[in-house]
Design an enzyme around this catalytic site. Structure first.
Site, PDB file in Angstrom:
ATOM      1  N   HIS A  69       0.843  -1.198   0.000  1.00 39.92           N
ATOM      2  CA  HIS A  69       0.000   0.000   0.000  1.00 39.92           C
ATOM      3  C   HIS A  69       0.872   1.239   0.000  1.00 39.92           C
ATOM      4  O   HIS A  69       2.053   1.201   0.347  1.00 39.92           O
ATOM      5  CB  HIS A  69      -0.915   0.019   1.231  1.00 39.92           C
ATOM      6  N   CYS A 171      -3.078  -1.508  20.941  1.00 40.08           N
ATOM      7  CA  CYS A 171      -1.626  -1.557  20.733  1.00 40.08           C
ATOM      8  C   CYS A 171      -1.129  -0.140  20.443  1.00 40.08           C
ATOM      9  O   CYS A 171      -1.930   0.736  20.086  1.00 40.08           O
ATOM     10  CB  CYS A 171      -1.255  -2.506  19.598  1.00 40.08           C
TER      11      CYS A 171
END
Length: 617
Positions: A69, A171
């Protein structure tokens, strides 16, 4: 903007059973297809952008899916190109070969669309049968139907039944692990016939938020978090704290422990930590608690001082000469803001360790560290000392009639006393260290290039702290002795750290988050007027990599200033003193070279760090 994967996928951008030799071949082909569809203006540019992103870290996942990406100026609309492969690629993670690839094409001006899409794909990776069904499909319509079916079956508790267990996953990056851990918990809960509700705190915000009723009904709360979260709503509940990786690797054991309430009772929002050392909040997260608080302080102080100096100028022999009453007030406000920086840094570090009770002892300790000349390094030490002492004090059990005065009387008094007493003990060694450095510099005047390297390293090492101040004051004293060349080395070195930070954020913005890029713009202003402190937020957040990069650039700049005998007659630094420098061309070149060295060194070190982090995403 919220994106649904099946709404982004077009049948004419899906290519099944292909024979691409490797990921580069697929990206190149997909780039050309996007141009044909009017979704890309320059296939070569987009191809280059994807490969640049890939060079930072692999986008291969263990499950056999690759998600290359990039954000690119050549892309006009969020698009996804998909392929399934006959000849599977080697997985750089060393696990299942790549059989399916999703190429995400994101416009450069987009916000966090790619993060959102990556997060959704991360969840799909773990759904049973998802990859197998994609590989076995024979038509693009069937492919889209499979993806739609799996995306809309989230296994999220949406019934009226209150959960037996609630959980929060989070996270630091907020991309893969947050959502993968949540999905693992849901899948295993379904297998064990346990009712669960999982809240995710990721890059796209809080989703599936736990209600008061959810929390009250739950036997146990699982906090699988690698960043600080607000625990106050869980006071009075049994909690299990662990790393976000634990649900991914051992969700069954974790859920069984939760059913048996093998946690600890959270008695206050300052709470407790996991009994496992690997699950405790790491050192850098406490630092981040202080860094996020001082960024606006640095910006306020730097901008006000910059405006005052820029509109007043400098004079030979006197340096900065602010005579306008309004500009004097502006400079005073900037100075007040900088005066708060170290106390706020220490206070918020302490608060990240011990919650609100740690704030005041940390701030007082930080103020004392600044007064003792310990700089931001002393502030960090004060914050950790205060946080440590207060975290121990809050666990002390006193008679019930004394517990009411603990948070407002005993903890702030005793916590502050222990912190400042420790700082006073180390005050004399710090002063002795500064005196010895001053004597060392006086003995180095015979070698201008070597002295320039030493002064540059000292200036950048602690950015306004005791080491920096020794070098700066030595330069000022040499002006009075008729040796302006020493101050010339200082004047070059002081502006390189913030200017190098800014240049790095411009060259490789992908290495920095939005807040850091904004801080980089503020660092540019502060660098132009010689305020080294503009680099402090970055140095505190990542000292192992940032400080060496800053020192390297400042050393190069100091050496060049010494070589070319750059002299500065003003007790200040940065481009703003150019009118009083006796070798302006050498001065400018030394700054440019040093700034470039810092930026390139920092980019290299941060890229290496990202490569390592990517292995865990």
């Amino acid at each position: 903007m919220k994106h649904s994967l099946h709404n982004l996928i077009s049948s004419d951008l899906i290519f099944l059973d292909q024979l691409f030799n490797n990921k580069k071949a697929f990206v190149q082909y997909a780039s050309e297809i996007l141009v044909q569809k009017g979704l890309c203006t320059d296939s070569k540019q987009f191809y280059k952008d994807v490969l640049n992103r890939e060079s930072l870290s692999s986008t291969d996942f263990e499950e056999g899916i690759a998600i290359p990406h990039a954000k690119s100026s050549a892309i006009s609309k969020v698009s996804i190109v998909i392929t399934t492969l006959k000849n599977k690629w080697k997985n750089t993670e060393g696990q299942n070969p790549i059989s399916v690839a999703f190429l995400l094409a994101i416009p450069k001006e987009a916000n966090d669309e790619h993060i959102e899409i990556l997060s959704k794909l991360s969840v799909l990776l773990l759904k049973k049968g998802f990859i197998e069904k994609l590989n076995s499909t024979s038509s693009t319509e069937e492919f889209i139907n499979i993806l739609t079916k799996f995306e809309t079956s989230d296994n999220i508790n949406t019934s009226n039944e209150l959960p037996q267990i609630v959980a929060v996953t989070a996270c630091p990056i907020g991309v893969a692990h947050t959502y993968v851990a949540a999905q693992k918990l849901r899948d295993m809960a379904q297998e064990l016939n346990i009712s669960i509700k999982v809240e995710t705190q990721g890059s796209i915000g809080i989703e599936n938020k736990l209600t008061k009723a959810d929390i009250e009904s739950a036997k146990t709360v699982i906090l699988a978090c690698d960043k600080a979260i607000d625990k106050s709503r869980f006071v009075g509940k049994i909690i299990i704290e662990c790393s976000v990786k634990k649900p991914i690797t051992n969700s069954k054991e974790l859920l069984q422990d939760a059913l048996q309430q093998k946690g600890i009772l959270l008695e206050s929002s300052s709470g407790s930590s996991s009994s496992s050392s690997e699950d405790k909040t790491p050192f850098y997260r406490y630092l981040m608690g202080g860094v996020s608080a001082i960024i606006p302080v640095v910006v306020v102080g730097g901008v006000y001082i910059a405006l005052a100096i820029a509109m007043s100028g400098v004079e030979v022999g006197t340096g900065v000469n602010i005579t306008n009453p309004l500009l004097q007030k502006m400079e005073q406000v900037g100075g007040l803001a900088f005066g708060l920086m170290i106390p706020i840094l220490a206070g918020f570090i302490a608060m990240s360790i011990a919650d609100k009770p740690g704030l005041i002892p940390g701030m007082v300790g930080g103020a004392l560290a600044a007064q003792l000349g310990a700089g931001f390094l002393g502030g960090i030490l004060a914050g950790f000392l205060a946080g440590f002492f207060v975290s121990k004090l809050v666990k002390i059990k006193l008679p019930q009639n004394l517990m009411a005065i603990m948070p407002i009387f005993i903890i702030p008094l005793v916590g502050t006393g222990l912190t400042v007493a420790t700082l006073y003990i180390i005050g004399s060694p710090i002063k002795g260290f500064m005196d010895s450095m001053t004597l060392f510099l006086q003995n180095m005047q015979g070698s201008a290039v070597l002295l320039g390297a030493i002064i540059g390293a000292m200036i950048a090492f602690d950015m306004g702290g005791p080491v920096n101040k020794v070098a700066f004051l030595f330069g000022v004293s040499m002006i009075q002795s008729g040796v302006p060349e020493i101050m010339g080395m200082v004047a070059v070195a002081v502006c390189i750290p913030p200017l190098g930070i800014w240049l790095a954020t411009q060259i490789r913005p992908v290495l920095f988050d939005k807040q850091e890029r904004e801080a980089g713009n503020a660092a540019l202003i502060m660098g132009m007027i010689g305020i080294t402190e503009g680099a402090i937020p970055f140095a505190v957040a990542n000292p192992i990599r940032v400080i060496p990069a800053l020192m390297t650039g400042s050393m190069v700049g100091g050496m060049l200033a010494g070589l070319w005998k750059v002299g500065d007659y003003a007790p200040h630094g940065g481009p703003i003193v150019l009118p009083v420098v006796n070798n302006p061309i050498g001065f400018i070149i030394a700054i440019l070279v040093g700034t470039t060295v810092t930026a390139l060194t920092l980019i290299f070190l941060l890229s290496q760090q990202q490569n390592k982090k990517a292995q865990n995403i």
